[in-house]
Design a protein around this motif. Sequence first.
Motif, PDB file in Angstrom:
ATOM      1  N   VAL A 107       0.874  -1.169   0.000  1.00  0.00           N
ATOM      2  CA  VAL A 107       0.000   0.000   0.000  1.00  0.00           C
ATOM      3  C   VAL A 107       0.916   1.225   0.000  1.00  0.00           C
ATOM      4  CG1 VAL A 107      -1.892   1.236   1.097  1.00  0.00           C
ATOM      5  CG2 VAL A 107      -1.703  -1.249   1.383  1.00  0.00           C
ATOM      6  N   PHE A 108       0.841   2.019  -1.061  1.00  0.00           N
ATOM      7  CA  PHE A 108       1.727   3.175  -1.186  1.00  0.00           C
ATOM      8  C   PHE A 108       0.942   4.472  -1.017  1.00  0.00           C
ATOM      9  CE2 PHE A 108       3.865  -0.156  -3.696  1.00  0.00           C
ATOM     10  CZ  PHE A 108       5.089  -0.172  -3.039  1.00  0.00           C
ATOM     11  N   GLN A 109       1.681   5.567  -0.936  1.00  0.00           N
ATOM     12  CA  GLN A 109       1.049   6.883  -0.813  1.00  0.00           C
ATOM     13  C   GLN A 109       0.178   7.182  -2.024  1.00  0.00           C
ATOM     14  OE1 GLN A 109       3.766   9.939   0.409  1.00  0.00           O
ATOM     15  NE2 GLN A 109       2.471  11.602  -0.285  1.00  0.00           N
ATOM     16  N   ALA A 110       0.676   6.860  -3.217  1.00  0.00           N
ATOM     17  CA  ALA A 110      -0.137   6.951  -4.430  1.00  0.00           C
ATOM     18  C   ALA A 110      -1.005   5.699  -4.511  1.00  0.00           C
ATOM     19  CB  ALA A 110       0.765   7.052  -5.657  1.00  0.00           C
ATOM     20  N   PHE A 111      -2.250   5.860  -4.913  1.00  0.00           N
ATOM     21  CA  PHE A 111      -3.183   4.740  -4.847  1.00  0.00           C
ATOM     22  C   PHE A 111      -2.868   3.666  -5.889  1.00  0.00           C
ATOM     23  CE2 PHE A 111      -5.902   8.663  -3.971  1.00  0.00           C
ATOM     24  CZ  PHE A 111      -5.558   8.673  -2.630  1.00  0.00           C
ATOM     25  N   ASN A 112      -2.300   4.076  -7.043  1.00  0.00           N
ATOM     26  CA  ASN A 112      -1.888   3.123  -8.080  1.00  0.00           C
ATOM     27  C   ASN A 112      -3.027   2.227  -8.552  1.00  0.00           C
ATOM     28  OD1 ASN A 112       0.797   4.053  -8.028  1.00  0.00           O
ATOM     29  ND2 ASN A 112       1.317   2.682  -6.334  1.00  0.00           N
ATOM     30  N   LEU A 113      -4.189   2.829  -8.773  1.00  0.00           N
ATOM     31  CA  LEU A 113      -5.326   2.087  -9.315  1.00  0.00           C
ATOM     32  C   LEU A 113      -5.409   2.313 -10.820  1.00  0.00           C
ATOM     33  CD1 LEU A 113      -8.048   2.923  -6.626  1.00  0.00           C
ATOM     34  CD2 LEU A 113      -6.366   1.072  -6.621  1.00  0.00           C
ATOM     35  N   LEU A 114      -5.893   1.313 -11.543  1.00  0.00           N
ATOM     36  CA  LEU A 114      -6.097   1.459 -12.982  1.00  0.00           C
ATOM     37  C   LEU A 114      -7.441   2.143 -13.228  1.00  0.00           C
ATOM     38  CD1 LEU A 114      -4.753  -1.909 -14.435  1.00  0.00           C
ATOM     39  CD2 LEU A 114      -3.613   0.297 -14.234  1.00  0.00           C
ATOM     40  N   PRO A 115      -7.454   3.296 -13.912  1.00  0.00           N
ATOM     41  CA  PRO A 115      -8.680   4.095 -14.024  1.00  0.00           C
ATOM     42  C   PRO A 115      -9.790   3.443 -14.814  1.00  0.00           C
ATOM     43  CG  PRO A 115      -6.947   4.995 -15.420  1.00  0.00           C
ATOM     44  CD  PRO A 115      -6.306   3.939 -14.570  1.00  0.00           C
ATOM     45  N   THR A 116      -9.452   2.496 -15.684  1.00  0.00           N
ATOM     46  CA  THR A 116     -10.491   1.873 -16.521  1.00  0.00           C
ATOM     47  C   THR A 116     -11.153   0.677 -15.845  1.00  0.00           C
ATOM     48  OG1 THR A 116      -8.832   0.490 -17.611  1.00  0.00           O
ATOM     49  CG2 THR A 116      -9.351   2.613 -18.639  1.00  0.00           C
ATOM     50  N   LEU A 117     -10.641   0.273 -14.695  1.00  0.00           N
ATOM     51  CA  LEU A 117     -11.192  -0.886 -13.996  1.00  0.00           C
ATOM     52  C   LEU A 117     -12.077  -0.451 -12.841  1.00  0.00           C
ATOM     53  CD1 LEU A 117      -8.087  -3.285 -13.755  1.00  0.00           C
ATOM     54  CD2 LEU A 117      -9.811  -3.109 -15.576  1.00  0.00           C
ATOM     55  N   SER A 118     -13.052  -1.267 -12.524  1.00  0.00           N
ATOM     56  CA  SER A 118     -13.893  -1.017 -11.355  1.00  0.00           C
ATOM     57  C   SER A 118     -13.106  -1.268 -10.080  1.00  0.00           C
ATOM     58  CB  SER A 118     -15.112  -1.936 -11.388  1.00  0.00           C
ATOM     59  OG  SER A 118     -14.725  -3.291 -11.177  1.00  0.00           O
ATOM     60  N   LEU A 152     -18.275  -1.401  -5.241  1.00  0.00           N
ATOM     61  CA  LEU A 152     -17.424  -2.276  -6.039  1.00  0.00           C
ATOM     62  C   LEU A 152     -17.522  -2.027  -7.531  1.00  0.00           C
ATOM     63  CD1 LEU A 152     -17.797  -5.670  -4.134  1.00  0.00           C
ATOM     64  CD2 LEU A 152     -15.904  -4.039  -4.058  1.00  0.00           C
ATOM     65  N   ALA A 153     -18.647  -1.510  -8.010  1.00  0.00           N
ATOM     66  CA  ALA A 153     -18.807  -1.278  -9.449  1.00  0.00           C
ATOM     67  C   ALA A 153     -18.265   0.069  -9.891  1.00  0.00           C
ATOM     68  CB  ALA A 153     -20.283  -1.391  -9.829  1.00  0.00           C
ATOM     69  N   HIS A 154     -17.861   0.912  -8.934  1.00  0.00           N
ATOM     70  CA  HIS A 154     -17.397   2.256  -9.267  1.00  0.00           C
ATOM     71  C   HIS A 154     -15.933   2.232  -9.720  1.00  0.00           C
ATOM     72  CE1 HIS A 154     -20.959   3.079  -6.876  1.00  0.00           C
ATOM     73  NE2 HIS A 154     -20.901   4.354  -7.249  1.00  0.00           N
ATOM     74  N   ARG A 155     -15.626   3.115 -10.662  1.00  0.00           N
ATOM     75  CA  ARG A 155     -14.247   3.294 -11.095  1.00  0.00           C
ATOM     76  C   ARG A 155     -13.554   4.309 -10.188  1.00  0.00           C
ATOM     77  NH1 ARG A 155     -14.590   3.263 -17.759  1.00  0.00           N
ATOM     78  NH2 ARG A 155     -15.463   1.138 -17.937  1.00  0.00           N
ATOM     79  N   PRO A 156     -12.211   4.324 -10.194  1.00  0.00           N
ATOM     80  CA  PRO A 156     -11.495   5.222  -9.280  1.00  0.00           C
ATOM     81  C   PRO A 156     -11.942   6.673  -9.336  1.00  0.00           C
ATOM     82  CG  PRO A 156      -9.977   3.652 -10.230  1.00  0.00           C
ATOM     83  CD  PRO A 156     -11.297   3.416 -10.912  1.00  0.00           C
ATOM     84  N   GLY A 162     -10.014   8.736  -0.003  1.00  0.00           N
ATOM     85  CA  GLY A 162     -10.047   7.732   1.050  1.00  0.00           C
ATOM     86  C   GLY A 162     -10.583   6.403   0.560  1.00  0.00           C
ATOM     87  N   GLN A 163     -11.617   6.455  -0.289  1.00  0.00           N
ATOM     88  CA  GLN A 163     -12.178   5.218  -0.838  1.00  0.00           C
ATOM     89  C   GLN A 163     -11.195   4.541  -1.781  1.00  0.00           C
ATOM     90  OE1 GLN A 163     -15.721   6.994  -2.451  1.00  0.00           O
ATOM     91  NE2 GLN A 163     -16.996   6.361  -0.724  1.00  0.00           N
ATOM     92  N   GLN A 164     -10.445   5.345  -2.552  1.00  0.00           N
ATOM     93  CA  GLN A 164      -9.444   4.753  -3.430  1.00  0.00           C
ATOM     94  C   GLN A 164      -8.354   4.045  -2.621  1.00  0.00           C
ATOM     95  OE1 GLN A 164      -8.118   7.069  -6.962  1.00  0.00           O
ATOM     96  NE2 GLN A 164      -9.578   8.614  -6.285  1.00  0.00           N
ATOM     97  N   GLN A 165      -7.958   4.636  -1.497  1.00  0.00           N
ATOM     98  CA  GLN A 165      -6.943   3.980  -0.683  1.00  0.00           C
ATOM     99  C   GLN A 165      -7.505   2.736  -0.003  1.00  0.00           C
ATOM    100  OE1 GLN A 165      -4.004   3.564  -0.944  1.00  0.00           O
ATOM    101  NE2 GLN A 165      -2.801   4.970   0.329  1.00  0.00           N
ATOM    102  N   ARG A 166      -8.808   2.731   0.295  1.00  0.00           N
ATOM    103  CA  ARG A 166      -9.431   1.506   0.813  1.00  0.00           C
ATOM    104  C   ARG A 166      -9.346   0.389  -0.225  1.00  0.00           C
ATOM    105  NH1 ARG A 166     -15.268   3.062   3.300  1.00  0.00           N
ATOM    106  NH2 ARG A 166     -14.896   5.288   3.550  1.00  0.00           N
TER     107      ARG A 166
END
Length: 262
Positions: A107-118, A152-156, A162-166
């Motif tokens: 878990v890093f400071q940057a969330f590192n989520l893929l924007p096209t994925l839920s 769960l169906a929402h994209r970043p 806070g939700q993105q880090q969750r």
Amino acid sequence: MTAAPLDALASPYPTTVGVAASTTDLSKVYGSGDTRVVALDRVSIAFREGEFTAIMGPSGCGKSTLMHCAAGLDTVSSGSVRIGTTELGTLDDRQLTRLRRDRVGFVFQAFNLLPTLSALENITLPLSIAGRRPDKQWLDRVVSMVGLSQRLAHRPAELSGGQQQRVAVARALVSRPAIVFGDEPTGNLDSRAGAEVLGFLRDSVRELGQSVVMVTHDPVAAGYADRVVFLSDGALVDEMTRPTPDRVLDRMKSLDTRGRTS
């Protein structure tokens, strides 16, 4: 539905009894000659199973370097690093990549989520890459713990920071790793969202039996841990159990004073 007992959901990977990860006489040196810098100086430490450990120290003391070496993200100059019973120095690049994927959560400071994925697809991405299906019971438990069941169906872009880090926390936990490493995981969050994420990390230890190691500069964040270890000039100098923000802050002040007078 009654939750499964913890022993039925325990990590399948072998560990030294009570130790999720450890270093022995770990040194990390950058450069040579006049530019030689000793980032870590013979650091030996054990990160115990089912414990939340915070790593603290003045800026430049080596805390992030220690985490990166302990997690297999950086090579060491000398000494050894183990995840469970596995000596990282014996692994080739392919084996090390597989170990990080299967046995270590990040878990890093940057969330590192893929924007096209839920959110769900981001959470299960490491398992998808590994060609593994998530354990639905474990996945449901992790998602429920971090409070994402309705998102769960929402994209970043549709989630708060806070939700993105969750999502990132759930992603780190979903493979049931031997240990989770966090590098300033609340650094991009406001105090309320940061407190929520720290609470989830603490709950993963208390409710799921997870082992967590977190680098932080924040005494309040360190107060969520079971143990705080302090570094100064690349060496371990102290540790504290049952920390409080005030006690951690006092210890950090003494380290900062020592650094300015040395």
